[in-house]
Design an enzyme around this catalytic site. Structure first.
Site: not given
Ligand code: G6Q
Length: 545
Positions: A271, A356, A387, A507
């Site tokens: 993120r 997150e 609105h 995951k």
């Molecule tokens: C972000 C999280 C999560 C991650 C996604 C994609 O801080 O860890 O949102 O970015 O799960 O992960 P990959 O880039 O490893 O595919």
């Protein structure tokens, strides 16, 4: 030396007492007693102006909040982050998104090694690639130039690129089409490739781990779509697929030429990665020069955060105000309301960044917290939201602190539009703060029975952030502002803002169920009775025409 548990920090107790005194006070009184607060309770840095005077605070509140920041070792924690210490304790990683925007020649050490040259090597490689694609020199397998770019990624590998593309569309090359695929729902992919010519399409597979179920599933579907469109020419992959990842082995395993991989590092959280190679789609859209301007905006805010005294430090002030409402007023959310159509995806982006990061219930040493952490961030652009859900903010029973974002100039100046837009920003913050009393409503000739319905209590807090115009640099400043506000909040709560075990769980959870849905033979199920029966029902639905 680490900070005492939050409730034992002296400023915390002082804030509790102070809150009891202040909670009954109305912003009307605070402004009447102190007319100068509208000019005084403001801060400005690197072209970002913050008016926080319409918050339920006094100078005494701010002093106590600032003291809390000091007692929470905020200064030490900021320095530790910039020094590359492993402040992401649960993953034992440094947290150095700030290195992604450090200027060439700067030094940021990770385990004694300066990573800035690596950052710039990747940026240079991205620039070279972007220039080629934008100039039409990078062609597809049949020799046609690339016209469509599809980023495949999810979470941190999607939300930043989508948001930045929308935010900076004004600066983008309109002869290139950009689409984004994230969801494992096949509809996302199917719609993204609607009407596209495979011979002119470039896929960027963005995945830090290169193992994420959604992204790998979509990447394989993309591969099949491309090969079908180009009559099975395997050799086409090299010209139509590039990867952004930290996992070179898996990238090569997929069939992408390692020369077409753009790397980043484990000290960049998903993120926090839109300014790393994950931003390749952004760079393709707006070009390397604008991308570097965006990085410079990030860097300016980083430097402000690192060096400015806390009482004039924009991310610190924003973070402390979020703490004030979350922990003392019991507010559950913060609304972010951009009055800029190009920022329509900004609240969605912030949801991941904030929630997150700070959706955590144990402190750095694993102790359960005995206070509330991460508020829910949400929002939509104005004036549209006015609105719809603003009703609840104005007259509902909840306290919803709001961040209003606005710009002095429109990128599309048309007639009176921009004045009308900004008039709404100012009117909303004014109405939220001051409301409308029964006397005022009556004076308008409203019949008695209708008066209660038309009264606005007011005393609804808001921040107003005002910038000159939405440039790439301005976007960088805004994102960094919220990144560091999140950091400030996480530091005060003593939590790890940089792990995401809740996401990791998601995951792996589904993996166990997938074969139970796909096996031809009726599986033996040992979930709870609800899950077992839902699986059986789905298998039946699936089997029916
Ligand atoms: C972000 C999280 C999560 C991650 C996604 C994609 O801080 O860890 O949102 O970015 O799960 O992960 P990959 O880039 O490893 O595919």
């Amino acid at each position: 030396m680490s900070a005492a548990p939050l409730r034992q920090r002296p400023a915390w107790a002082a804030l509790e007492t102070h809150h009891r005194e202040l909670q009954g006070r109305h912003l009307r009184e605070l402004f009447a007693e102190d007319p100068g607060r509208g000019e005084r309770l403001t801060a400005e840095a690197v072209g970002v102006f913050l008016d926080y005077s319409k918050n339920r605070v006094t100078d005494a509140t701010m002093r106590l909040l600032l003291r809390l920041a000091v007692e929470s070792d905020l200064r030490e924690r900021i320095d530790a982050m910039f020094r590359g210490e492993k402040i992401n304790v649960s993953e034992q990683r440094a947290v150095l998104h700030v290195a992604l925007r450090a200027p060439r020649g700067a030094t940021v050490l990770v385990d004694g090694r300066n990573v800035v040259p690596d950052v710039h090597a990747v940026l240079d490689k991205m620039s070279g690639f972007a220039d080629q694609v934008r100039a039409g020199a990078w062609t597809g397998h049949t020799g046609k130039r690339i016209r469509s770019v599809i980023n495949i990624g999810i979470g941190g590998s999607d939300l930043g690129p989508v948001m930045a593309y929308e935010a900076l569309k004004h600066y983008s090359d309109r002869s290139l089409r950009f689409r984004f695929v994230s969801n494992v729902d096949g509809t996302d992919f199917a719609e993204a490739v609607q009407g596209l010519d495979p011979a002119e399409t470039l896929f960027i597979v963005s995945s830090k781990t290169f193992t994420t179920l959604e992204t790998m599933t979509n990447a394989h579907t993309a591969r099949d779509w491309l090969l079908a469109g180009l009559q099975g020419a395997e050799s086409a992959i090299a010209q139509h697929f590039v990867a952004v990842s930290t996992n070179a082995k898996a990238v090569a395993g997929f069939g992408i030429d390692p020369a077409n991989m753009f790397g980043f590092w484990d000290w960049v959280g998903g993120r926090y990665s839109m300014d790393s190679a994950i931003g390749l789609s952004t760079m393709l859209a707006i070009g390397p020069t604008h991308f570097r301007e965006m990085l410079d905006g990030f860097h300016q805010m980083d430097e402000h955060f690192r060096t400015a005294p806390f009482d004039r430090n924009l991310p610190v002030l924003l973070g402390l105000l979020a703490i004030w409402y979350t922990d003392f007023f019991g507010a559950q959310t913060v609304a972010v309301l951009p009055y800029e159509q190009y920022l329509k995806r900004f609240p969605a982006y912030l949801q991941q960044l904030t929630m997150e990061s700070n959706g955590k219930r144990v402190t750095l040493d694993g102790t359960p917290v005995d206070y509330v952490t991460g508020p829910i961030y949400w929002g939509e652009p104005g004036t549209n939201g006015q609105h719809s859900f603003y009703q609840l903010i104005h007259q509902g029973t909840r306290l919803i602190p709001c961040d209003f974002l606005a710009f002095g100039h429109s990128l599309n100046p048309l007639g009176r539009h921009h004045d009308l837009l900004l008039a709404n920003v100012f009117a909303q913050t004014e109405a939220l703060a001051f409301g409308k009393t029964a006397e005022q409503v009556k004076a308008e000739g409203t019949p008695e029975w209708l008066v209660p319905h038309r009264v606005f209590e007011g005393n609804r807090p808001s921040n107003t952030l005002l910038l000159d115009r939405l440039t790439p640099a301005a976007l960088g400043k805004l994102v960094a502002l919220y990144e560091h506000s999140v950091f400030t909040q996480g530091t005060i709560w003593s939590i790890d803002s940089f792990d995401q075990w809740g996401v990791e769980l998601g995951k792996v959870l589904a993996q166990r169920i997938v074969p139970e849905l796909e096996d031809a033979a009726e599986p033996t199920l040992d979930h709870d009775s609800s899950t077992n029966s839902l699986i059986r029902r789905y298998r039946k639905l699936k089997g029916s025409a």
